[in-house]
Design a protein around this motif. Sequence first.
Motif, PDB file in Angstrom:
ATOM      1  N   LEU A  60      -6.292  -8.088  -5.993  1.00  0.00           N
ATOM      2  CA  LEU A  60      -7.710  -8.135  -6.360  1.00  0.00           C
ATOM      3  C   LEU A  60      -7.863  -8.539  -7.817  1.00  0.00           C
ATOM      4  O   LEU A  60      -8.688  -9.379  -8.154  1.00  0.00           O
ATOM      5  CB  LEU A  60      -8.377  -6.775  -6.130  1.00  0.00           C
ATOM      6  N   VAL A  64      -8.187 -12.500  -6.820  1.00  0.00           N
ATOM      7  CA  VAL A  64      -9.611 -12.541  -6.465  1.00  0.00           C
ATOM      8  C   VAL A  64     -10.481 -12.701  -7.706  1.00  0.00           C
ATOM      9  O   VAL A  64     -11.359 -13.562  -7.747  1.00  0.00           O
ATOM     10  CB  VAL A  64     -10.016 -11.302  -5.636  1.00  0.00           C
ATOM     11  N   SER A  74     -12.596 -17.221  -2.715  1.00  0.00           N
ATOM     12  CA  SER A  74     -11.477 -16.280  -2.817  1.00  0.00           C
ATOM     13  C   SER A  74     -11.202 -15.596  -1.482  1.00  0.00           C
ATOM     14  O   SER A  74     -12.115 -15.130  -0.811  1.00  0.00           O
ATOM     15  CB  SER A  74     -11.770 -15.221  -3.884  1.00  0.00           C
ATOM     16  N   TRP A  76      -8.768 -12.579  -0.020  1.00  0.00           N
ATOM     17  CA  TRP A  76      -7.852 -11.494  -0.331  1.00  0.00           C
ATOM     18  C   TRP A  76      -6.964 -11.245   0.877  1.00  0.00           C
ATOM     19  O   TRP A  76      -7.444 -10.915   1.958  1.00  0.00           O
ATOM     20  CB  TRP A  76      -8.622 -10.236  -0.689  1.00  0.00           C
ATOM     21  N   ASN A  78      -4.968  -8.818   2.376  1.00  0.00           N
ATOM     22  CA  ASN A  78      -4.841  -7.365   2.285  1.00  0.00           C
ATOM     23  C   ASN A  78      -3.958  -6.862   3.419  1.00  0.00           C
ATOM     24  O   ASN A  78      -4.448  -6.424   4.452  1.00  0.00           O
ATOM     25  CB  ASN A  78      -6.227  -6.718   2.327  1.00  0.00           C
ATOM     26  N   PRO A 106     -13.923 -10.175  -2.821  1.00  0.00           N
ATOM     27  CA  PRO A 106     -13.460 -11.432  -2.223  1.00  0.00           C
ATOM     28  C   PRO A 106     -14.525 -12.040  -1.313  1.00  0.00           C
ATOM     29  O   PRO A 106     -15.343 -11.330  -0.736  1.00  0.00           O
ATOM     30  CB  PRO A 106     -12.232 -11.008  -1.422  1.00  0.00           C
ATOM     31  N   THR A 109     -11.716 -11.421   3.454  1.00  0.00           N
ATOM     32  CA  THR A 109     -10.523 -10.569   3.475  1.00  0.00           C
ATOM     33  C   THR A 109      -9.805 -10.785   4.797  1.00  0.00           C
ATOM     34  O   THR A 109     -10.435 -10.777   5.856  1.00  0.00           O
ATOM     35  CB  THR A 109     -10.906  -9.083   3.328  1.00  0.00           C
TER      36      THR A 109
END
Length: 120
Positions: A60, A64, A74, A76, A78, A106, A109
């Motif tokens: 992040l 991001v 962006s 992310w 995760n 973001p 995700t």
Amino acid sequence: LFDFSIRTEDVGQSKPSQAPFRVALQCCHKVLRDAGIENESGNLSELIEASHVVHVGDSLKSDVVGANNAGFFSVWLNRNDGLKSYEESKGTVTKSAPKFSQESTPDLTISELSDMSSKL
């Protein structure tokens, strides 16, 4: 689709600095130029703007925030379902949901890279 990587050593600054993201945009322009793709004005920045570039990263703070500040889309990655660190994933730190600021939110995700094709 452009596939390249940019190393901190090559740029002299690390993310979330905008320098690596500016270099990434220049790389996109170079790919177009090398392929012979140009617009009438010869200004490649009109063909690919920062907002057209997708940056995928697992941090992040660096990925991001850096991508958002550079105007990129962006994503992310995760993989830890909201866990912020290795220690949290091992259960040695209490799990907490990531705290997003506007800067660190973001655009998208995902939990696996394979999710990209169905999300974009």
